[in-house]
Design a protein around this motif. Structure first.
Motif, PDB file in Angstrom:
ATOM      1  N   UNK A  64      -9.197  -1.652  -4.095  1.00 59.87           N
ATOM      2  CA  UNK A  64      -8.453  -1.453  -2.854  1.00 59.87           C
ATOM      3  C   UNK A  64      -7.226  -0.591  -3.127  1.00 59.87           C
ATOM      4  N   UNK A  65      -6.979   0.393  -2.259  1.00 61.92           N
ATOM      5  CA  UNK A  65      -5.728   1.141  -2.259  1.00 61.92           C
ATOM      6  C   UNK A  65      -4.965   0.745  -1.000  1.00 61.92           C
ATOM      7  N   UNK A  66      -3.767   0.226  -1.176  1.00 63.94           N
ATOM      8  CA  UNK A  66      -2.938  -0.191  -0.050  1.00 63.94           C
ATOM      9  C   UNK A  66      -1.674   0.667  -0.011  1.00 63.94           C
ATOM     10  N   UNK A  67      -1.403   1.301   1.134  1.00 60.67           N
ATOM     11  CA  UNK A  67      -0.190   2.108   1.267  1.00 60.67           C
ATOM     12  C   UNK A  67       1.035   1.275   0.894  1.00 60.67           C
ATOM     13  N   UNK A  68       1.933   1.868   0.112  1.00 56.07           N
ATOM     14  CA  UNK A  68       3.191   1.255  -0.326  1.00 56.07           C
ATOM     15  C   UNK A  68       3.027   0.235  -1.449  1.00 56.07           C
ATOM     16  N   UNK A  69       1.783  -0.125  -1.791  1.00 54.21           N
ATOM     17  CA  UNK A  69       1.587  -1.124  -2.841  1.00 54.21           C
ATOM     18  C   UNK A  69       0.724  -0.618  -3.997  1.00 54.21           C
ATOM     19  N   UNK A  70      -0.157   0.339  -3.746  1.00 53.61           N
ATOM     20  CA  UNK A  70      -0.950   0.883  -4.827  1.00 53.61           C
ATOM     21  C   UNK A  70      -2.379   0.379  -4.887  1.00 53.61           C
ATOM     22  N   UNK A  71      -2.903   0.397  -6.085  1.00 52.89           N
ATOM     23  CA  UNK A  71      -4.319   0.136  -6.337  1.00 52.89           C
ATOM     24  C   UNK A  71      -4.511  -1.260  -6.910  1.00 52.89           C
TER      25      UNK A  71
END
Length: 205
Positions: A64-71
């Motif tokens: 998962x790639x989450x904006x502002x949090x990374x991979x």
């Protein structure tokens, strides 16, 4: 029913870590290699809950790639109406940074997005990638480089000598062109923004 019972036990275990409700977009790579849009529902040091209409099975491994949090990589331990939750294992400096960020969010502070680009940008450690890579020119020659930071739209790398601005290059699975020189090296704008599973999984490997 056994997987659901196991999921409940895993859920109880993860609740040792406070969850913070956050709504931010992202993308995930399913086990079959397909890529899907999603949204973060809540996050803790031990796992994250994702909103997505895509049906997945407990035990499936996803990225998962989450904006502002990374991979993040993890195993699905719970499914619910409209999404699923994965268990993650984060250690070292990245765990400390995430813990500090979650504590700030829990206090009602906002994540600083003043420098946000069209794509969220991360240092390699935050994205779970190695710093060392190789920049390859169109003539087949290559130069070792170090990734400073990256996003799905581009990267900054430390390299010497620095190729000329406008040079077409590739780094890992990504192709792009040099758009600027920096103190340490060059800035690269990707010309093939990831729309397939391999690029999303290991863009520079």
């Amino acid at each position: 029913m056994q997987p659901e019972q196991e999921s409940d036990r895993n859920g109880d275990e993860r609740r040792r870590y406070p969850r913070v409700a956050v709504e931010t977009p992202g993308r995930f790579l399913a086990p079959d290699g397909s890529e899907h849009q999603c949204a973060l529902r809540d996050i803790s040091i031990g796992g994250i809950a994702i909103s997505s209409p895509v049906p997945l099975q407990i035990g499936a491994q996803i990225i998962v790639y989450i904006d502002d949090f990374g991979r993040f990589e993890g195993k699905i331990v719970r499914v619910f109406d409209g999404g699923f939750a994965i268990e993650t294992a984060i250690s070292g400096p990245r765990r400390e940074r995430l813990q500090q960020r979650l504590e700030a969010l829990a206090r009602g502070e906002k994540i600083d997005v003043s420098a946000r680009r069209a794509f969220a940008r991360y240092v390699p450690g935050e994205a779970g990638l190695e710093e060392s890579s190789v920049l390859t020119m169109t003539d087949g020659s290559s130069i070792p480089c170090r990734i400073i930071d990256m996003s799905l739209g581009g990267a900054q790398v430390a390299i010497d000598p620095r190729p000329m601005i406008g040079t077409q290059v590739s780094i890992g699975k990504m192709q792009g062109r040099i758009v600027r020189h920096t103190e340490e090296g060059v800035g690269i704008q990707f010309t093939n923004v990831p729309e397939h599973s391999n690029a999303l999984s290991r863009p520079f490997g």
